[in-house]
Scaffold this motif. Structure first.
Motif, mmCIF file in Angstrom:
data_model
loop_
_atom_site.group_PDB
_atom_site.id
_atom_site.type_symbol
_atom_site.label_atom_id
_atom_site.label_comp_id
_atom_site.label_asym_id
_atom_site.label_seq_id
_atom_site.Cartn_x
_atom_site.Cartn_y
_atom_site.Cartn_z
ATOM 1 N N TRP A 218 0.828 -1.227 0.012
ATOM 2 C CA TRP A 218 0.097 -0.063 0.008
ATOM 3 C C TRP A 218 0.932 1.132 0.132
ATOM 4 O O TRP A 218 1.854 1.471 0.608
ATOM 5 N N LYS A 219 0.557 1.999 -1.062
ATOM 6 C CA LYS A 219 1.483 3.400 -0.956
ATOM 7 C C LYS A 219 0.361 4.660 -0.985
ATOM 8 O O LYS A 219 -0.398 4.703 -1.633
ATOM 9 N N GLY A 220 0.718 5.510 -0.130
ATOM 10 C CA GLY A 220 -0.079 6.730 -0.125
ATOM 11 C C GLY A 220 0.613 7.927 0.680
ATOM 12 O O GLY A 220 1.463 7.389 1.446
ATOM 13 N N GLN A 221 0.265 8.945 0.712
ATOM 14 C CA GLN A 221 0.758 10.020 1.272
ATOM 15 C C GLN A 221 -0.269 10.847 2.051
ATOM 16 O O GLN A 221 -1.610 11.222 1.687
ATOM 17 N N PRO A 222 -0.072 10.759 3.480
ATOM 18 C CA PRO A 222 -1.191 11.463 4.416
ATOM 19 C C PRO A 222 -1.409 13.029 4.366
ATOM 20 O O PRO A 222 -0.230 13.614 3.756
ATOM 21 N N VAL A 223 -2.375 13.402 4.234
ATOM 22 C CA VAL A 223 -2.717 14.788 4.296
ATOM 23 C C VAL A 223 -3.305 15.541 5.355
ATOM 24 O O VAL A 223 -4.213 14.606 6.027
ATOM 25 N N GLU A 224 -2.940 16.547 6.164
ATOM 26 C CA GLU A 224 -3.308 17.101 7.332
ATOM 27 C C GLU A 224 -3.487 18.568 6.890
ATOM 28 O O GLU A 224 -3.036 19.299 6.141
ATOM 29 N N GLN A 225 -4.711 19.129 7.697
ATOM 30 C CA GLN A 225 -5.117 20.338 7.141
ATOM 31 C C GLN A 225 -5.917 20.990 8.619
ATOM 32 O O GLN A 225 -6.741 20.172 9.281
ATOM 33 N N TRP A 226 -5.521 22.251 8.811
ATOM 34 C CA TRP A 226 -6.224 22.882 9.928
ATOM 35 C C TRP A 226 -7.205 24.113 9.605
ATOM 36 O O TRP A 226 -7.048 24.384 8.281
ATOM 37 N N ALA A 227 -8.223 24.303 10.133
ATOM 38 C CA ALA A 227 -9.231 25.478 9.796
ATOM 39 C C ALA A 227 -8.316 26.766 10.342
ATOM 40 O O ALA A 227 -7.104 26.364 11.004
ATOM 41 N N ASP A 228 -8.798 27.870 9.940
ATOM 42 C CA ASP A 228 -8.264 29.400 10.479
ATOM 43 C C ASP A 228 -9.076 29.516 11.664
ATOM 44 O O ASP A 228 -10.487 29.790 11.505
ATOM 45 N N PHE A 229 -8.429 29.565 12.788
ATOM 46 C CA PHE A 229 -9.431 29.924 14.180
ATOM 47 C C PHE A 229 -8.462 30.615 14.844
ATOM 48 O O PHE A 229 -7.295 31.029 15.124
ATOM 49 N N THR A 230 -9.307 30.888 15.993
ATOM 50 C CA THR A 230 -8.880 31.559 17.396
ATOM 51 C C THR A 230 -9.349 30.921 18.520
ATOM 52 O O THR A 230 -10.282 30.002 18.422
ATOM 53 N N VAL A 231 -8.470 31.017 19.734
ATOM 54 C CA VAL A 231 -8.853 30.303 20.791
ATOM 55 C C VAL A 231 -8.964 31.493 21.960
ATOM 56 O O VAL A 231 -7.940 32.099 22.157
ATOM 57 N N GLY A 232 -10.123 31.603 22.543
ATOM 58 C CA GLY A 232 -10.137 32.806 23.253
ATOM 59 C C GLY A 232 -9.839 34.158 22.984
ATOM 60 O O GLY A 232 -9.316 34.992 23.567
ATOM 61 N N GLY A 233 -10.030 34.343 21.657
ATOM 62 C CA GLY A 233 -9.692 35.534 20.717
ATOM 63 C C GLY A 233 -8.364 35.685 20.357
ATOM 64 O O GLY A 233 -8.117 36.566 19.916
ATOM 65 N N THR A 234 -7.471 34.643 20.662
ATOM 66 C CA THR A 234 -6.039 34.857 20.393
ATOM 67 C C THR A 234 -5.891 34.045 19.012
ATOM 68 O O THR A 234 -6.172 32.743 19.175
ATOM 69 N N LYS A 235 -5.186 34.500 17.913
ATOM 70 C CA LYS A 235 -4.818 33.739 16.805
ATOM 71 C C LYS A 235 -4.142 32.725 17.229
ATOM 72 O O LYS A 235 -2.798 32.770 17.791
ATOM 73 N N VAL A 236 -4.269 31.554 16.655
ATOM 74 C CA VAL A 236 -3.242 30.387 16.413
ATOM 75 C C VAL A 236 -2.832 29.758 15.214
ATOM 76 O O VAL A 236 -3.861 29.773 14.395
ATOM 77 N N SER A 237 -1.744 29.892 14.848
ATOM 78 C CA SER A 237 -1.236 29.207 13.703
ATOM 79 C C SER A 237 -0.847 27.980 13.794
ATOM 80 O O SER A 237 0.505 27.769 14.322
ATOM 81 N N PRO A 238 -1.541 26.751 13.511
ATOM 82 C CA PRO A 238 -1.466 25.741 14.262
ATOM 83 C C PRO A 238 -0.508 24.556 12.974
ATOM 84 O O PRO A 238 -0.338 23.357 13.596
ATOM 85 N N SER A 239 0.117 25.076 12.347
ATOM 86 C CA SER A 239 0.685 24.003 11.123
ATOM 87 C C SER A 239 1.806 23.269 11.725
ATOM 88 O O SER A 239 2.093 22.008 11.331
#
Length: 334
Positions: free
Chosen positions: A148-169
């Protein structure tokens, strides 16, 4: 070296497959073989030295890798509206500005991991030795297997936590993921050429969702750090999970160190074992015996190294104390 392209002059290697190249390594005479094996063992001893000393590096790393749980415990829970620059820990409700849409059904989520795999025919090579016309011939044999061959893909939404911007990459996600889509055989790992399977795990944020964020806060945003974690667990649950992961890594590294120590020591003495290989099978028996002894010795060495690395300051105080005591005794006698 003779190259045969797609032609197999021998009708396949000794273990099946297609011979793609071969070379004569020498006479099949027992004395000639003995000398070649001895020279190989000398080369192996060099690798053994690297493994032997490398095992001490692994021992050191097993005690000194970053313990994220300790960072989380040490940080106070901050108010997300009053963060100061540096490493912070805070929690709060999630506000999603732009969803991530999980494959293959485009479901709106905070985070998803998607893996699609195709069953393909993979070619690989092995080296085999055969005897022909009084010569030992080393063959490179091409074989095939379904994988089996494959490449995993991960993605985050654009969001804030308690009003603070989080860049989660680059964050370590410790979210409670749900399997939202799965197709194909994952039970018996059956792989038929052309078959396709996929699996999607995701975290869908709801109105009551709160996240803990640990990371470096700079210019109004959390975007990295040596310890950068996003989790929907409580503080205590997160600490317990991290401690469990770190404990598993700790003992895995100890095991690797023992194996490296044992393998290295066995390879180092392998030339001597080759010289003792007078009777058929004696050298192999001695090699196994040396590995077992080296393995047991490795366990003792790793345990001692663990004690020394954990209590080096106490050991240093005791040594200094003994030196001072010895110096005073000598001074009294003189």
């Amino acid at each position: 070296m003779q190259n045969f392209g797609g032609f197999n002059p021998m009708g396949g290697g000794s273990g099946g497959g297609r011979v793609v190249s071969e070379r004569i390594v020498g006479s099949s005479n027992p004395i000639a073989r003995y000398f070649r094996n001895f020279m190989k063992s000398v080369g192996g001893a060099i690798l053994g030295v690297a493994l032997f000393f490398g095992s001490f590096g692994v021992m050191w790393y097993s005690e000194n890798f970053v313990k994220h749980s300790e960072v989380v415990v040490a940080l106070p829970m901050s108010d997300s509206s009053a963060l100061t620059e540096g490493t912070v820990k805070f929690d709060g409700p999630v506000d999603i500005a732009s969803f991530a849409y999980a494959k293959p059904n485009n479901e709106p989520v905070l985070y998803y991991s998607f893996l699609e795999e195709t069953c393909i025919l993979e070619k690989y090579t092995v080296t085999e030795t055969v005897t022909r016309n009084g010569q030992d011939v080393e063959q490179t044999v091409e074989k095939e297997r379904n994988v089996w061959k494959g490449q995993p893909v991960e993605q985050w939404a654009d969001f804030t936590v308690g009003g603070t911007k989080v860049s989660p990459s680059t964050a370590m996600q410790r979210l409670t993921l749900t399997n939202i889509s799965q197709d194909g055989d994952y039970s018996g790992n059956t792989c038929v050429i052309g078959g396709i399977r996929h699996k999607t795990e995701a975290f869908a944020s709801g109105p009551a969702t709160r996240l803990i964020v640990v990371g470096d806060y700079l210019s109004g945003m959390v975007s990295g750090g040596t310890t950068f974690i996003i989790s929907d667990l409580t503080n205590d649950q997160l600490v317990a999970k991290l401690q469990s992961e770190e404990k598993a890594l700790f003992w895995m590294l100890k095991g690797i160190a023992v194996l490296m120590f044992a393998a290295g020591l066995t390879l180092i003495v392998s030339p001597i074992l080759m010289l003792l290989n007078i009777l058929p099978g004696l050298g192999k028996f001695l090699q196994i015996l040396v590995f077992i002894v080296s393995f047991l010795l490795g366990i003792v060495v790793v345990l001692l190294a663990t004690i020394i690395l954990k209590l080096w300051w106490l050991i240093l105080i005791i040594i200094i104390g003994l030196l001072v005591y010895t110096w005073k005794k000598k001074k009294e006698k003189s």
